[in-house]
Design an enzyme around this catalytic site. Structure first.
Site, short mmCIF file in Angstrom:
data_model
loop_
_atom_site.label_atom_id
_atom_site.label_comp_id
_atom_site.label_asym_id
_atom_site.label_seq_id
_atom_site.Cartn_x
_atom_site.Cartn_y
_atom_site.Cartn_z
N ASP A 99 0.86 -1.17 0.00
CA ASP A 99 0.00 0.00 0.00
C ASP A 99 0.90 1.23 0.00
O ASP A 99 1.93 1.25 0.69
CB ASP A 99 -0.86 -0.01 1.28
CG ASP A 99 -2.30 0.35 1.00
OD1 ASP A 99 -2.53 1.45 0.49
OD2 ASP A 99 -3.18 -0.47 1.31
N ASP A 198 -3.07 4.68 -2.28
CA ASP A 198 -4.15 5.12 -1.40
C ASP A 198 -4.63 6.54 -1.69
O ASP A 198 -3.80 7.45 -1.89
CB ASP A 198 -3.61 5.06 0.04
CG ASP A 198 -4.67 5.36 1.07
OD1 ASP A 198 -5.59 4.55 1.21
OD2 ASP A 198 -4.57 6.41 1.74
N GLU A 255 -6.38 3.70 -5.86
CA GLU A 255 -7.66 3.92 -5.20
C GLU A 255 -8.10 5.30 -5.67
O GLU A 255 -7.63 6.31 -5.17
CB GLU A 255 -7.52 3.90 -3.67
CG GLU A 255 -8.89 3.97 -3.01
CD GLU A 255 -8.89 4.39 -1.55
OE1 GLU A 255 -9.82 4.04 -0.83
OE2 GLU A 255 -7.97 5.12 -1.13
N HIS A 330 -10.96 -3.72 2.83
CA HIS A 330 -10.86 -3.44 4.27
C HIS A 330 -11.67 -2.23 4.71
O HIS A 330 -11.69 -1.90 5.89
CB HIS A 330 -9.38 -3.23 4.63
CG HIS A 330 -8.84 -1.97 3.99
ND1 HIS A 330 -8.73 -1.84 2.62
CD2 HIS A 330 -8.44 -0.80 4.52
CE1 HIS A 330 -8.26 -0.64 2.35
NE2 HIS A 330 -8.07 0.01 3.48
N ASP A 331 -12.29 -1.55 3.78
CA ASP A 331 -13.09 -0.37 4.13
C ASP A 331 -14.60 -0.64 4.13
O ASP A 331 -15.39 0.28 4.29
CB ASP A 331 -12.80 0.77 3.14
CG ASP A 331 -11.42 1.37 3.35
OD1 ASP A 331 -10.92 1.34 4.50
OD2 ASP A 331 -10.83 1.86 2.38
C1 GLC Z 1 -8.13 4.85 2.03
C2 GLC Z 1 -7.97 3.58 2.83
C3 GLC Z 1 -8.64 3.74 4.14
C4 GLC Z 1 -8.01 4.90 4.87
C5 GLC Z 1 -7.98 6.17 4.00
C6 GLC Z 1 -7.04 7.19 4.56
O1 GLC Z 1 -9.44 5.09 1.72
O2 GLC Z 1 -8.45 2.49 2.10
O3 GLC Z 1 -8.58 2.57 4.92
O4 GLC Z 1 -8.71 5.16 6.04
O5 GLC Z 1 -7.55 5.92 2.69
O6 GLC Z 1 -5.71 6.82 4.33
#
Ligand code: GLC
Ligand code: CA
Length: 558
Positions: A99, A198, A255, A330-331
């Site tokens: 990540d 991310d 992402e 995971h979210d």
């Molecule tokens: C992304 C991650 C999440 C995190 C956020 C801030 O959305 O997937 O888990 O809280 O970024 O880094």
């Protein structure tokens, strides 16, 4: 470097390291734990493993708050453990994707500590510090609730789009950017398979940082407009690609929420910033206003909504590139909780959901436990929860006058901690997660839903996932099912999502029924060969009709 596109024919798996496997018995998953389970992943047919952050971190946001990009959080092990994981994965033909968190770091990062101590130092420019006499410099709302600004004394504030322990990095600063690129190259030099990047669409901010019309009673405004995919972001992303990823044989998965389809080409087209991205349009169907408790039923929308969003994403993506397909991460709470009413959540319907996303056009990402058919867990009180966003939503519910009993209901439905419970490896002590008491309560169903028992049971969700992986990677169908075209069919049926994949001279039909009743579906399709189904006695179309049992999924050559 002209890169190979072999990754499009591969399968990826996401690991939440804290909850995957605990090797040293302290109750927390770790890198050695992952290494010890590589054979499990190899047997499942996994090629890429994305590991959520394992960098040094105070763990305010599950490790997405990095205090040192160059070291491993002792909770997860050491750099030697990381090297060992890379080497052992390599032996099994598995590539590791880390990540990459670049929008923000931790307030405990050395840069931020220096910046706090001396407003005139170089590092102070790595962040968004502003002085303001009358409260926060603007009215933007943080993604985790409340103002996006934190006061550090004497009218000095810094911006944090996520938690206040995640100060945003100022990408306008060339020195900062060079430091980040150097770090990325350092990791790639270790032989990583690539990165999942991310929250990357947030790195460019509207330059004047002006207040906007409030969109809630709190006087604040959601920060998507001025900070998500903001014009000019492409300059940073192109530079990053040229300075880092372009020089390596690696894949990049962004992402990238909030990228409109007409800009998809810039992100993942021929010369895009990344190889592929996660599109959120079909995985986030419900919107819950300002807090979870105001959203009543997650699945209270027609299946056609999921279908329309999913196919829009598929068709737009196919025009210019190749997506990353998934239902869980995971979210999110577990997929069956999002897409099926409680009474219909079962191994049967979970296999159907799996089939639906797995054969879409894109590289499939399986999230740990999804292949076991895990459902949401049970949180008896907020003390069972670790996640910062869940705690925020719980607080919002209490503030709206809900009782703790009522507030915990929304937590049970929506909390992303549902997907973060320890992985159930067996029906033994601690579900086989490790010797010590797990850091988070194990799922109450671990005696029936666990990897060991499912591996032995031919009809388990796990065995079904193995069949899906084998089919998608089979010599006969890999081209068709990976890079082949996709065409929606049977859209006149409310409870069906179906499509045809075609390419390499073959056609494969995938039909998924969300109906709790059997259906007779009219179709001119001719079934040549049954490839997969969640029913033993599934039947191919005959005389213009295909008979579908409740929650049936069927894949056949046509
Ligand atoms: C992304 C991650 C999440 C995190 C956020 C801030 O959305 O997937 O888990 O809280 O970024 O880094
Ligand atoms: Ca451990």
């Amino acid at each position: 470097m002209k890169k190979s596109d072999a990754w499009k024919r591969k399968i990826a798996y996401q690991i939440y390291p804290r909850s995957f496997a605990d090797a040293n018995g302290d109750g927390i998953g770790d890198l050695k734990g992952i290494t010890s389970k590589l054979d499990y992943l190899a047997e499942l047919g996994i090629d890429y493993v994305w590991i959520c952050p394992v960098y040094a971190s105070p763990m305010d946001d599950g490790g997405y708050d990095i205090s040192d990009y160059y070291s491993i959080n002792p909770m997860f092990g050491t750099m030697e453990d990381m090297d060992e994981l890379l080497a052992e994965a390599g032996k099994r033909g598995i590539k590791i994707i880390m990540d990459l968190v670049l929008n923000h770091c931790s307030d405990e990062h050395e840069w931020f500590k220096k910046a706090l101590a001396d407003p005139n130092c170089e590092e102070a420019e790595y962040f968004y510090f502003r002085n303001s006499e009358n409260g926060a410099p603007n009215n933007w709302r943080s993604m985790f609730g409340g103002s996006a600004w934190e006061h550090v004394g004497n009218g000095r504030y810094y911006m944090h789009l996520f938690s206040k322990k995640q100060p945003d990095l100022n990408w306008e600063n060339p020195k900062l950017r060079e430091k980040l690129y150097e770090m990325i190259r350092w990791w790639l030099d270790k032989g990583l398979g690539g990165f999942r990047i991310d929250a990357i669409t947030h790195i460019k901010k509207e330059p004047t940082l002006s207040s906007l019309e409030p969109d809630g009673d709190d006087g604040l405004v959601g920060c998507f407009g001025p900070t998500r995919n903001y014009p000019g972001i492409g300059d940073f992303l192109t530079e990053m690609r040229e300075q880092t990823f372009d020089r390596y044989d690696c894949i990049t998965v962004a992402e990238a929420a909030g990228v409109p389809y007409d800009q998809l080409g810039e992100y993942i087209g021929e010369n895009g910033y990344f190889d592929t991205l996660f599109d959120f349009t079909y995985s986030e169907l419900y919107s819950y206003g300002h807090a979870w408790h105001t959203c009543k039923k997650a699945w209270e929308w027609p299946i056609s909504l999921l279908r329309d969003k999913m196919f829009a994403s598929q068709i737009e993506t196919a025009k210019i590139g190749f997506g990353a397909v998934y239902f869980e991460n995971h979210d999110y709470p577990r997929a069956s909780e999002k897409f099926l009413p409680k009474e219909y959540q079962s191994p049967l319907s979970q296999k159907m959901l799996g089939t639906l996303f797995f054969f879409l056009r894109g590289i499939p990402f399986i999230y740990q436990g999804e292949e076991l058919g895990m459902t949401n867990t049970v949180f008896e009180s907020i003390d069972d929860v670790d996640d910062i966003s869940t705690k925020n939503h719980y607080r919002l519910a209490l503030a709206d006058g809900l009782s703790p009993e009522a507030a915990i209901k929304a937590v049970n439905r929506y909390s992303r901690d549902n997907g973060r419970v320890p992985f159930p490896w067996s029906s033994g002590k601690n579900g086989g997660f490790g010797e010590g008491t797990p850091w988070m309560k194990i799922h109450p169903d671990y005696r029936s839903v666990n990897a060991e028992d499912e591996a032995r049971n031919e009809n388990s969700v796990l065995s079904y996932y193995k069949k899906m992986v084998a089919l998608r990677k089979s010599d006969e169908f890999v081209e068709t099912l990976s890079v082949g075209d996709i065409e929606p069919i049977l859209t006149e049926y409310d409870d069906i999502i179906a499509y045809i994949r075609s390419g390499n001279g073959k056609k494969v039909c995938v039909i998924c029924s969300f109906s709790p009743y059997p259906l007779n579906v009219k179709t001119e399709l001719i079934g040549k060969k049954l490839l997969l189904s969640n029913y033993e006695n599934a039947s191919l179309p005959e005389n213009g009709t295909i008979k579908l049992s409740e929650f049936e999924a069927i894949v056949f050559e046509c």
